[in-house]
Scaffold this active site. Structure first.
Site, mmCIF file in Angstrom:
data_model
loop_
_atom_site.group_PDB
_atom_site.id
_atom_site.type_symbol
_atom_site.label_atom_id
_atom_site.label_comp_id
_atom_site.label_asym_id
_atom_site.label_seq_id
_atom_site.Cartn_x
_atom_site.Cartn_y
_atom_site.Cartn_z
ATOM 1 N N ALA A 214 -56.461 -11.526 -10.055
ATOM 2 C CA ALA A 214 -56.316 -12.050 -8.860
ATOM 3 C C ALA A 214 -55.769 -10.339 -8.405
ATOM 4 C CB ALA A 214 -54.665 -12.949 -8.110
ATOM 5 N N LYS A 215 -55.869 -10.443 -6.959
ATOM 6 C CA LYS A 215 -55.232 -9.202 -6.104
ATOM 7 C C LYS A 215 -54.826 -9.865 -4.719
ATOM 8 C CE LYS A 215 -54.774 -4.572 -6.968
ATOM 9 N NZ LYS A 215 -55.351 -4.188 -8.627
#
Ligand code: GLU
Length: 428
Positions: A113-114
């Protein structure tokens, strides 16, 4: 015949497009099934939030925040949050994509994720950054959590930012939740060794690569682009191992000294409270040069540790280093990567070279769940074991498939993620 959307034309001119190009190369080598390719080239969730927050003068501003969960096949989504004026959905998606392969290549039980907020934190007061951070945390609260998605620091965020997110979530849920973020301050459940972990990982992977080439860090000359957490700590640890760091840089200036820069002095210079920009400007331990000149200097090893797309087809031909360790995420464009590979330059790809940070994030998350905290020596030893073991796997894959370390790293990672999808089956 390539599958219909293998080339992802929508992403061609984007940061995500650069990542997809690397993916496609490895997927072809793996002979990856077209259906699996289609699944693995799409993010599973992209969230955009508006963040109203009050400036110190009473006015309200509304910034935009993102959280992209690329994959949760191997475990909770995992990845940092960056604050930068250049943050876009495309960039955050690319970074979430890289986190997926990064976690898999070092075999962590995480997806990728980011997050990001489009802002210039250097123009905000500390109180403003805190309000913005708490609003961001509150807006994404349903999708983060120790078993869902675990944010961490990235560009322009740090342990203080994580402390605010942890507190906001814990207050909302009325439940002490340290495992919702990693990279926290030690006193609220952070891990020893986390601050230095990414730079330490850069040093460990450089050491591993040099060993294979019959060389050592001691006596090597090194140029480093970027002097934030990753650049400065890599510089410090490489310097301690006897390397001669001949150039460093930040967004404002470069510093060159062919006899080797006094790295502890440079770190002290940028850490001085009076140095508001944390800049190397005015540092007298070398000759000032242009920021990007550091990439092109004569040296053995180059560490790009700033932002994406710094090594391009335009400057790749002037790079003289024979080994590049990517401290930043995505510093080399696909075109430049091909040119460098052809010129015989060895590149330790970002997803492996800078995986030390997320590896110690995993240790932090595990310590939070156990409520039992490790000594720094233990953290550093386990980090070394994880990186060396997976470095060897990548190195051997590259040798047996006659490919670059980057393609090999993607092959190892893609194989592991695809295996998880197959084991779970597709929910429909
Ligand atoms: N932001 C770091 C990275 O890009 C660390 C991520 C994490 O620890 O989750 O790898």
């Amino acid at each position: 015949m390539p599958a219909k959307n293998d080339l992802q034309p929508l992403h061609e001119a984007s940061v995500f497009g650069e990542g997809i190009a690397y993916f496609n190369e490895a997927a072809a080598k793996l002979d990856l099934d077209a259906n699996m390719r289609r699944v693995l080239t799409h993010p599973s969730r992209q969230v955009i939030v508006s963040l109203p927050f009050q400036r110190d003068n009473g006015d309200f501003e509304v910034y935009t925040g993102y959280r992209v969960q690329y994959s949760t096949a191997r475990g909770p989504a995992k990845g940092g949050v960056r604050y930068h004026p250049g943050v876009t959905l495309d960039e955050v998606t690319a970074l979430a994509f890289w986190m997926t392969w990064k976690c898999a290549v070092v075999d962590l039980p995480f997806g990728g994720a980011k997050g990001g907020v489009t802002c210039d934190p250097t123009k905000l007061s500390i109180g403003e950054v805190e309000r913005l951070t708490r609003r961001y945390a509150a807006e994404i609260i349903e999708i983060i959590g120790p078993d869902k998605d675990v944010p961490a620091p990235d560009v322009n965020t740090n342990s203080q930012t994580m402390g605010w997110i942890m507190d906001t979530v814990s207050m909302h849920l009325r439940n002490h939740t340290p495992g919702v973020v990693t990279g926290k301050p030690l006193c609220i459940g952070g891990s020893r060794g986390r601050v230095e972990a990414t730079g330490r990982g850069v040093m460990i992977t450089i050491e591993a690569a040099l060993e294979k080439m019959g060389r050592t860090i001691k006596g090597s000359t090194i140029a480093i682009q970027g002097f934030g957490n990753v650049g400065s700590i890599s510089a410090k640890l490489l310097h301690e191992q006897g390397a001669k760091v001949i150039a460093i840089s930040d967004q404002f200036t470069g510093i060159h000294n062919k006899d080797g820069i006094d790295i502890p002095a440079a770190i002290e210079f940028v850490s001085n409270k009076k140095n508001k920009k944390r800049s190397l400007e005015g540092f007298t331990g070398g000759t000032p040069i242009g920021s990007n000149e550091v990439l092109e200097l004569a040296c053995d090893i180059l560490v790009p540790a700033a932002l994406e797309n710094q090594i391009t087809e335009e400057n790749a031909k002037r790079i003289k280093a024979h080994l590049i360790a990517e401290g930043a995420n995505g510093p080399t464009t696909a075109g430049a990567n091909a040119m460098l590979a052809q010129g015989g330059v060895t590149i330790i790809p970002d997803i492996l070279a800078n995986a030390g940070g997320v590896t110690v994030s995993y240790f932090e998350w595990a310590q939070n769940r156990a409520g039992y905290y490790w000594r720094e020596r233990e953290v550093n030893e386990r980090l070394r074991d994880v990186l060396r073991e997976n470095f060897d796997e990548v190195w051997n894959t590259a040798a047996s498939h006659k490919t670059t370390l980057r393609t090999a790293a993607y092959m190892v990672a893609i194989r592991r993620v695809a295996e998880a999808y197959e084991a779970r089956g597709f929910y429909a």
